[in-house]
Write an enzyme that holds these catalytic residues in place. Structure first.
Site, PDB file in Angstrom:
ATOM      1  N   GLN A 634       0.883  -1.231   0.100  1.00 45.09           N
ATOM      2  CA  GLN A 634      -0.093   0.034   0.042  1.00 45.09           C
ATOM      3  C   GLN A 634       0.715   1.239   0.254  1.00 45.09           C
ATOM      4  OE1 GLN A 634      -3.619   0.347  -0.147  1.00 45.09           O
ATOM      5  NE2 GLN A 634      -3.021  -1.758  -0.861  1.00 45.09           N
ATOM      6  N   GLU A 701      -3.987   5.221   2.021  1.00 47.15           N
ATOM      7  CA  GLU A 701      -3.744   6.581   1.436  1.00 47.15           C
ATOM      8  C   GLU A 701      -2.443   7.438   1.864  1.00 47.15           C
ATOM      9  OE1 GLU A 701      -7.392   7.860   0.413  1.00 47.15           O
ATOM     10  OE2 GLU A 701      -8.194   6.579   1.505  1.00 47.15           O
TER      11      GLU A 701
HETATM   12 MO1  MOS Z   1      -9.912   6.256  -1.019  1.00 48.58          MO
HETATM   13  S1  MOS Z   1      -9.915   7.947  -2.168  1.00 48.58           S
HETATM   14  O1  MOS Z   1     -10.839   6.545   0.201  1.00 48.58           O
HETATM   15  O2  MOS Z   1     -10.319   5.041  -2.214  1.00 48.58           O
END
Ligand code: MOS
Length: 742
Positions: A634, A701
């Site tokens: 990730q 993220e």
């Molecule tokens: Mo992420 S932009 O919440 O898939």
């Protein structure tokens, strides 16, 4: 089972299915009697449809009909509840009226026996328009929305900025970025016995189910959404897009299954994008680098029909200690499709501006940029006025600096060389909020010695299947390969959307409860079963380890394999269902964020003005890492997307008609293998127990946040050019008189 599988780099349990082709994605569904829906989209950027002439198209071979605003029937708008999981990407249902708000908007759907017949006919649908000139640039838009979409402040920023001995006052720009997951959106809709089954590619089967049932005006139980495998989402599959509704309506109309796939070109108009942002940052500081004023004003676009806020100021209030602060966000409306979250929404472009300004301040102060960050380290969240649940950002900086060799950096531009190449070093802070919501999980321990765990969440490629297996294995001692994980089906107990890096922290508490509940059921059964070694035992005195039920105070070997208890009672299995969602009252007392630091090196060849990323190191503080293999994926995947944002990606609209001109993989550049060096990621692994018993925070993220500003810093160090508008491209370097030349 010697060690707990949680925290180990366990291979993806769904890996073999994916590499062998056994995993079926939405568009792979081969259903008998399948018909096709081929979109016809607007070729103007704004205006009205005056007529749709489909007569010629309908006479062509294999054509079953043409759907458009004149004949689609009744569709409804969604309630747009984020918490209630009833959010659509566009509030306007497809074909609602004859208005055209953007180029590439769906205006008709040709229904056909084969894909090719539909494509041929779609080209023959004649549409006439009353055309208006589209607005496609923020600079052309009349005025921003008032009141602002978001505003907060503390102290008196104007006074403090005016009085500050050292100032930065600059504007940073990010372009539109388009979602380009490998798997494009697709829906196969089946209408049978007054019920819809939708095969989807979605980041949220529950949200998709709720929302589509509202928009179709059908009861919840009349819609089922299946999305067992997703070829990545990154935000564009969080909330349903019109192709899903169009497929459903078409299937009902034809009374046969219909497939609608979104081609790559329409990914540039119909599944959202990261909106362009223009961010004005002002920093005031003392000569020794203490921030006294921080102002962050953001202008972004949204569509004509929806207010999508790219929350760039999310980190602004908490990242640095500063008494005087202002954050404002304004929207302008353009003739583009509705924007949507893209990995690290808001924070990613926001940090690009904030962290770039911090580097400019460090340069002005003649101070090491890392030292500047340490001098303004936020010991608490000054915006929320709360302590952090767990923050180890200082250690991220320190470990990263040490491992990268940051101390050897010579700040003088162009001073670090490797042969003919000039090296530039950059660093930046990464951060992302950590949240967890509610979920329900069902676990069944089965008579054949296996287990089946299920939840209406989904694995979008992040490793969710694997995390479920690891936790069940840890809690029961059943090996991962004997645990069947069932996700991606809206009929299962409700689970979280895979978004906001919140899925793992959301389902973990429920998953743990389901395991405990199943073991408790097993113990109850054991205590009430004839010939059971635990007949009449207090169920509370029993536990399950290594796949065996045993007395708590004795070794697992003293007990029996769990399936023996199930067999003795002639059951098919025993169940555990997690109860009510966890109380997040404790979590609300804290500011919960993940943190990290990036360090990078670019090599600049001044003879041909070539930039290459040569080294990348990321140190992440994201709580306990459930699986460093999938977790590391990730983070490094986020860094790759960050390099794309920093050096390649931008969607360009034709100002005459609002059409994205680079709407394909050849012209919209993303990083390739050759653009990416070996990426290193270190996890600090401090459990954040405020969120769940494992102390896991999200990691989807954060890897992307901060990357672009670290790159811009490195590029400035190597070339002498300060880039304030992304992406960092050669033309911007060459056109600067500051560029170091060969
Ligand atoms: Mo992420 S932009 O919440 O898939």
């Amino acid at each position: 089972m010697a060690t707990s599988p949680v925290g180990q780099p366990v291979d993806r349990v769904d890996g073999p299915k994916k590499v062998s082709g056994a995993a079926r994605y939405a568009a792979d569904q081969q259903i008998k009697n399948l018909a096709y829906g081929i979109p016809v989209v607007s070729t103007i950027g704004a205006g009205q449809i005056t007529a749709i002439d489909s007569a010629e198209a309908e006479r062509m071979p294999g054509i079953l009909g043409v759907l458009h605003h004149g004949n689609v029937g009744e569709l409804f708008r969604p309630a747009q509840g984020f918490e209630a999981q009833t959010r659509a990407s566009e509030t306007r249902p497809p074909f609602e009226d004859n208005n055209v708000y953007y180029n590439g908007q769906y205006i008709a759907l040709v229904l056909s026996e084969t894909f090719e017949q539909g494509q041929a006919a779609a080209a023959k649908v004649r549409v006439t328009y009353d055309t208006k000139k589209p607005l496609v640039k923020i600079e052309q838009a009349p005025t921003p929305d008032n009141p602002p979409a978001r505003k907060f402040s503390r102290g008196n920023v104007e006074q403090a900025f005016a009085a500050a001995p050292v100032k930065i006052d600059e504007t940073y720009i990010t372009p539109v970025e388009t979602h380009n997951p490998m798997e494009m959106h697709a829906t196969v809709a089946v209408w049978e016995n007054e019920k819809f089954t939708l095969y989807e590619s979605t980041q949220g089967v529950v949200n998709h189910h709720n929302t589509i049932s509202q928009m179709l005006g059908m009861p919840l139980e009349s819609v089922q959404v299946l999305s067992p495998f997703v070829g990545s989402g990154f935000g564009c599959k969080l909330f349903p897009w019109p192709q899903s509704l169009m497929a459903a309506v078409a299937a009902r109309k034809l009374n046969r299954p219909v497939k609608v796939t979104v081609p790559r070109s329409l990914m540039f108009t119909t599944v959202g994008h990261r909106p362009r942002t223009i961010q004005h940052v002002r920093l005031g500081a003392t000569p020794d680098g203490k921030l006294t004023a921080l102002s962050h004003e953001v202008l972004q676009h949204t569509s004509m029909v929806d207010d999508y806020v790219e929350n760039c100021t999310e980190p602004t209030g908490m990242l640095y200690s500063c008494p005087n602060l202002l954050a404002v966000q304004h929207l302008v409306h353009l003739n583009v499709g509705t924007p949507t979250p893209m990995r690290g929404p808001g924070t990613t472009p926001g940090l690009w501006a904030l962290e770039s300004a911090m580097d400019e301040l460090a340069t002005k102060l003649n101070m090491d940029p890392l030292e500047l960050r340490l001098r303004n380290y936020a010991e608490m969240d000054e915006g929320e006025d709360k302590p952090f649940s767990s923050k180890h950002l200082r250690e991220c900086y320190q470990q990263g600096a040490e491992r990268f060799g940051w101390g050897k950096r010579n700040p003088k531009i162009g001073s670090m060389r490797d042969g003919n190449l000039i090296l530039g070093w950059g660093m930046a802070t990464a951060t992302w909020p950590a949240h967890g919501g509610g979920a329900q999980v069902h676990l069944r321990l089965l008579a054949d010695g296996t287990a089946r765990v299920s939840c209406a969440t989904q694995d979008i490629g992040t490793g969710t299947y694997t995390i479920f297996a690891q936790v069940v294995s840890e809690k029961t001692g059943i090996p991962c390969d004997k645990i069947q994980v069932v996700l991606g089906d809206s009929s299962l107990p409700p689970g979280p959307t895979s978004g906001g890096s919140a899925a793992t922290a959301s389902f973990l508490p429920a998953l743990v409860k389901a395991c405990d509940a199943a073991v408790n059921t097993l113990a109850q059964v054991a205590s009430k079963t004839d010939k059971s070694p635990f007949q009449n035992a207090d169920p509370k005195s029993l536990k399950m380890t290594a796949g065996r039920l045993h007395a708590q105070d004795k070794a697992p070997e003293s007990g029996v394999p769990f399936q023996q208890i199930i067999a003795l009672r002639r059951l098919s299995g025993v169940d555990g269902l997690s109860g009510a969602p966890p109380d997040s009252a404790t979590a609300r007392k804290y500011s919960t964020h993940s943190f990290g630091a990036h360090f990078c090196e670019v090599a600049y060849d001044p003879e041909i003005v070539q930039l290459r990323v040569r080294r990348w190191l990321t140190v992440i503080d994201a709580g306990h890492i459930m699986n460093p293999k999938t977790g590391g994926n990730q983070i490094t995947g986020g860094v790759v997307m960050g390099v794309g944002m920093g050096m390649f990606e931008q969607t360009i609209y034709d100002s005459r008609n609002g059409k994205p001109v680079n709407n394909n993989y050849a012209d919209y550049l993303v990083p390739t293998n050759k653009d990416i060096p070996e990426l290193e990621c270190i996890f600090l692994d401090y459990p954040d127990l405020v969120l769940n018993e494992y102390g896991a925070r999200g990691i989807g993220e954060i890897g992307l946040t901060g990357v672009a500003s670290a790159l811009a810093m490195a590029v400035y160090h190597a070339t002498g050019v300060r880039i304030r508008e992304l992406p960092i491209t050669i033309d911007k370097l060459i056109s600067s008189e500051n560029m170091l030349r060969a």
